[in-house]
Scaffold this motif. Structure first.
Motif, PDB file in Angstrom:
ATOM      1  N   UNK A  83       0.848  -1.205   0.000  1.00  0.00           N
ATOM      2  CA  UNK A  83       0.000   0.000   0.000  1.00  0.00           C
ATOM      3  C   UNK A  83       0.880   1.250   0.000  1.00  0.00           C
ATOM      4  N   UNK A  84       0.494   2.218  -0.838  1.00  0.00           N
ATOM      5  CA  UNK A  84       1.162   3.527  -0.854  1.00  0.00           C
ATOM      6  C   UNK A  84       0.198   4.550  -0.256  1.00  0.00           C
ATOM      7  N   UNK A  85       0.608   5.212   0.818  1.00  0.00           N
ATOM      8  CA  UNK A  85      -0.245   6.220   1.450  1.00  0.00           C
ATOM      9  C   UNK A  85       0.411   7.603   1.315  1.00  0.00           C
ATOM     10  N   UNK A  86      -0.420   8.573   0.946  1.00  0.00           N
ATOM     11  CA  UNK A  86       0.021   9.970   0.873  1.00  0.00           C
ATOM     12  C   UNK A  86      -0.487  10.680   2.116  1.00  0.00           C
ATOM     13  N   UNK A  87       0.392  11.202   2.912  1.00  0.00           N
ATOM     14  CA  UNK A  87       0.027  11.868   4.166  1.00  0.00           C
ATOM     15  C   UNK A  87       0.477  13.330   4.125  1.00  0.00           C
ATOM     16  N   UNK A  88      -0.009  14.085   5.119  1.00  0.00           N
ATOM     17  CA  UNK A  88       0.323  15.520   5.241  1.00  0.00           C
ATOM     18  C   UNK A  88      -0.032  16.285   3.973  1.00  0.00           C
ATOM     19  N   UNK A  89      -1.204  15.952   3.394  1.00  0.00           N
ATOM     20  CA  UNK A  89      -1.655  16.684   2.219  1.00  0.00           C
ATOM     21  C   UNK A  89      -0.782  16.472   1.005  1.00  0.00           C
ATOM     22  N   UNK A  90      -0.219  15.278   0.875  1.00  0.00           N
ATOM     23  CA  UNK A  90       0.608  14.985  -0.284  1.00  0.00           C
ATOM     24  C   UNK A  90       2.060  15.389  -0.109  1.00  0.00           C
ATOM     25  N   UNK A  91       2.448  15.740   1.113  1.00  0.00           N
ATOM     26  CA  UNK A  91       3.836  16.147   1.339  1.00  0.00           C
ATOM     27  C   UNK A  91       4.749  14.956   1.635  1.00  0.00           C
ATOM     28  N   UNK A  92       4.153  13.818   1.984  1.00  0.00           N
ATOM     29  CA  UNK A  92       4.942  12.633   2.314  1.00  0.00           C
ATOM     30  C   UNK A  92       4.283  11.400   1.698  1.00  0.00           C
ATOM     31  N   UNK A  93       5.089  10.527   1.106  1.00  0.00           N
ATOM     32  CA  UNK A  93       4.603   9.248   0.573  1.00  0.00           C
ATOM     33  C   UNK A  93       5.215   8.118   1.392  1.00  0.00           C
ATOM     34  N   UNK A  94       4.339   7.242   1.918  1.00  0.00           N
ATOM     35  CA  UNK A  94       4.768   6.126   2.762  1.00  0.00           C
ATOM     36  C   UNK A  94       4.417   4.815   2.055  1.00  0.00           C
ATOM     37  N   UNK A  95       5.384   3.931   1.927  1.00  0.00           N
ATOM     38  CA  UNK A  95       5.171   2.612   1.334  1.00  0.00           C
ATOM     39  C   UNK A  95       5.065   1.594   2.464  1.00  0.00           C
ATOM     40  N   UNK A  96       3.960   0.839   2.448  1.00  0.00           N
ATOM     41  CA  UNK A  96       3.684  -0.162   3.488  1.00  0.00           C
ATOM     42  C   UNK A  96       3.605  -1.540   2.819  1.00  0.00           C
ATOM     43  N   UNK A  97       4.467  -2.460   3.242  1.00  0.00           N
ATOM     44  CA  UNK A  97       4.515  -3.800   2.653  1.00  0.00           C
ATOM     45  C   UNK A  97       4.156  -4.816   3.739  1.00  0.00           C
ATOM     46  N   UNK A  98       2.935  -5.391   3.677  1.00  0.00           N
ATOM     47  CA  UNK A  98       2.574  -6.418   4.672  1.00  0.00           C
ATOM     48  C   UNK A  98       3.510  -7.617   4.584  1.00  0.00           C
TER      49      UNK A  98
ATOM     50  N   UNK B   6       9.449  12.734  -0.134  1.00  0.00           N
ATOM     51  CA  UNK B   6       9.027  13.932   0.603  1.00  0.00           C
ATOM     52  C   UNK B   6       8.878  15.084  -0.377  1.00  0.00           C
ATOM     53  N   UNK B   7       7.995  15.998  -0.040  1.00  0.00           N
ATOM     54  CA  UNK B   7       7.797  17.178  -0.887  1.00  0.00           C
ATOM     55  C   UNK B   7       8.979  18.135  -0.728  1.00  0.00           C
ATOM     56  N   UNK B   8       9.132  18.996  -1.707  1.00  0.00           N
ATOM     57  CA  UNK B   8      10.109  20.083  -1.619  1.00  0.00           C
ATOM     58  C   UNK B   8       9.332  21.344  -1.235  1.00  0.00           C
ATOM     59  N   UNK B   9       9.598  21.846  -0.056  1.00  0.00           N
ATOM     60  CA  UNK B   9       8.833  22.996   0.449  1.00  0.00           C
ATOM     61  C   UNK B   9       9.140  24.247  -0.378  1.00  0.00           C
TER      62      UNK B   9
END
Length: 517
Positions: A11-26, A106-109
């Motif tokens: 699963x790929x989750x976008x958090x903080x309004x698209x500022x961070x992408x987290x990859x989750x591998x069960x 991560x996003x570039x601020x």
């Protein structure tokens, strides 16, 4: 698709309004779904922008997951995840069944633009003087008394002065989220203060004054103003005024305050025991009640309702509506008192005098000095004093010159060389004395050619009046009724004429004698 199957999918989750992408591998995910290429494809399908750093992070996370599955997860369970070069974020694995997690992007601020600002020159920094005083007081821990008369600061400006440098607002640099979408930077705010036509902003941002005046930031304008209007009085609400330009005061000038201006001054109220210093003309509509404490220094002319106890100097003429009482004034031009008397005090007048009355029936001593240009004579006296000081420098130099000359062949080389320097110094001092003497002579000649004696009195010259004309002293021991005109003839003999009649010798109605040296 069953819930159990869903849980085993990466699963790929976008958090903080698209500022961070987290990859989750069960841990239970099928092996063909967790290969490096499969995970890169999954992330790309989720919309995440794949660059080299993201690709490396995905592959590193895939490798870590495979090691866990192969039974090596215990070795890395306590270590810190470093799945992205720009991040040290960690996800502790507390159970062997927990999914493998990692931040892969991560996003570039955005970098917001800088706000517009002015780097003021220290001399023109707003409230710079107050800040320095406060800093000194704080450092010394001494309570500094407040000068309420000079509490309000006005910064003088000369044409072509650089007041400061204006820096325009910055555009900023846009950022982007993990999907490559632009995150707009905020443009720097514009400066609330705007320059007006009295200053010029140059190509390099320098703010240059175009005229003499006082720096003003009123009404959100950077301006050099040469006209000041005071809506009330000059008092504690305004403090002392020292202004480059003209000043108009709606009310008066209170006791002990100073009003100074390089241009014209108009005061609609009463001037009390204050100091008024004017580079142009001065108008005091309700008069000046100085009571022996106030001063009036005017380079132009004066118009006023009355003068009482004023000390000072006026280069031009003075026009008074009612009376002059107890004043000590030097007036370069004419004196006109339209409807009143000249009573008491000492007036030195370079021009004609017109008034209803001089003195009082009670015999108040009133002195008028006439027949000269007082300001020119004062300048000539200063020049004479300066020339005298220079002349004192010549004698010691000549003594040194004479002593070396008398030594003849016995004089050293240094002494002989100094003779040239001494001769130059003596010649230079004599040259300056000659220039001063010429200037003084010109002033005295001009005084002799332009001096006049003309006094026109409508009603009376009372006993106690004294006129000083050159070296002569005229005293009135009895009242001389008017209309009367005093003057002198071509031979400088003092005369008077009543109601336009025949000229008569002034000595017949007053005591005329040579004043003591």
């Amino acid at each position: 698709m069953s819930a159990a199957t869903t849980e085993r999918l990466p699963l790929v989750r976008l958090v903080d309004g698209g500022c961070t992408a987290v990859l989750e591998i069960p841990l239970e995910s099928a092996s063909e779904l967790v290969t490096e290429d499969a995970l890169v494809g999954l992330v790309r399908e989720r919309g995440v922008l794949i660059d080299r750093a993201v690709d490396d992070a995905i592959r590193a996370l895939a490798t870590r997951h495979l090691r866990r599955v192969a039974g090596e997860s215990a070795e890395v369970a306590g270590t810190k995840s470093q799945t992205h070069p720009a991040s040290q974020d960690e996800f502790d694995v507390e159970a062997t069944t927990a999914p493998t997690l990692g931040i892969i992007a991560r996003s570039i601020a955005p970098i917001d633009g800088t706000d517009a600002r002015i780097a003021w020159q220290p001399t023109f920094q707003p409230d710079a003087c107050d800040a320095e005083i406060d800093a000194e007081a704080a450092a010394s821990r001494v309570i500094t008394p407040v000068d309420h008369y000079n509490r309000i600061k006005r910064t003088k400006v000369t044409a072509n002065d650089v007041l400061g440098v204006l820096f325009a607002p910055g555009e900023g640099t846009d950022g982007r989220d993990v999907c490559g979408r632009t995150i707009a930077a905020r443009r720097g705010r514009k400066l609330a203060l705007q320059p007006d036509q009295s200053v010029q902003v140059e190509a390099d941002g320098s703010i240059r004054a175009l005229k003499d005046g006082v720096l003003s930031l009123a009404r959100l304008k950077i301006a050099v103003v040469d006209a000041l209007e005071v809506s009330g009085a000059v008092d504690f609400s305004t403090g002392n005024i020292d202004f480059v330009g003209s000043v108009k005061v709606a009310d008066g000038v209170r006791d002990n305050f100073t009003l100074k201006a390089s241009g014209d001054v108009t005061v609609r109220g009463l001037v009390e025991a204050a100091d008024v210093i004017v580079g142009g003309d001065c108008t005091c509509e309700r008069g000046i009640a100085a009571r022996g404490s106030g001063h009036l220094l005017v380079d132009g002319s004066v118009e006023t309702a009355y003068l009482n106890g004023v000390q000072g100097r006026v280069r031009g003429s003075v026009a008074v509506d009612r009376e002059i009482v107890g004043c000590e004034l030097v007036i370069g031009g004419d004196l006109r008192v339209a409807r009143g008397a000249i009573v008491g005090g000492l007036l030195v007048i370079g021009g004609t005098v017109r008034a209803d009355t001089i003195g009082t029936e009670g015999g108040a001593k009133t002195v008028l000095r006439l027949g000269g240009l007082p300001l020119a004579l004062a300048k000539a006296a200063k020049i004479a004093a300066l020339a005298k000081q220079l002349a004192k420098q010549v004698a010691p130099l000549e003594e040194q010159q004479c002593a070396i000359t008398e030594r003849g062949a016995k004089a050293t080389a240094a002494e002989k060389e100094s003779l040239t320097e001494l001769a130059f110094e003596i010649a230079e001092v004599r040259r300056r004395i000659r220039i001063l003497d010429e200037e003084r002579t010109a002033l005295l000649v001009d005084n002799g050619q332009r001096r006049i004696v003309k006094v026109e009195i409508a009603k009376a010259i009372h006993a106690g009046t004294m006129l000083l004309v050159g070296s002569r002293e005229v005293r009135f021991s009895s009242t001389l009724r008017g209309p009367v005109t005093l003057g002198w003839d071509e031979s400088r003999n003092l005369q008077f004429r009543i109601a336009g009649g025949k000229p008569q010798d002034l000595a017949s109605v007053a005591s005329v004698r040579e004043a003591a040296a």
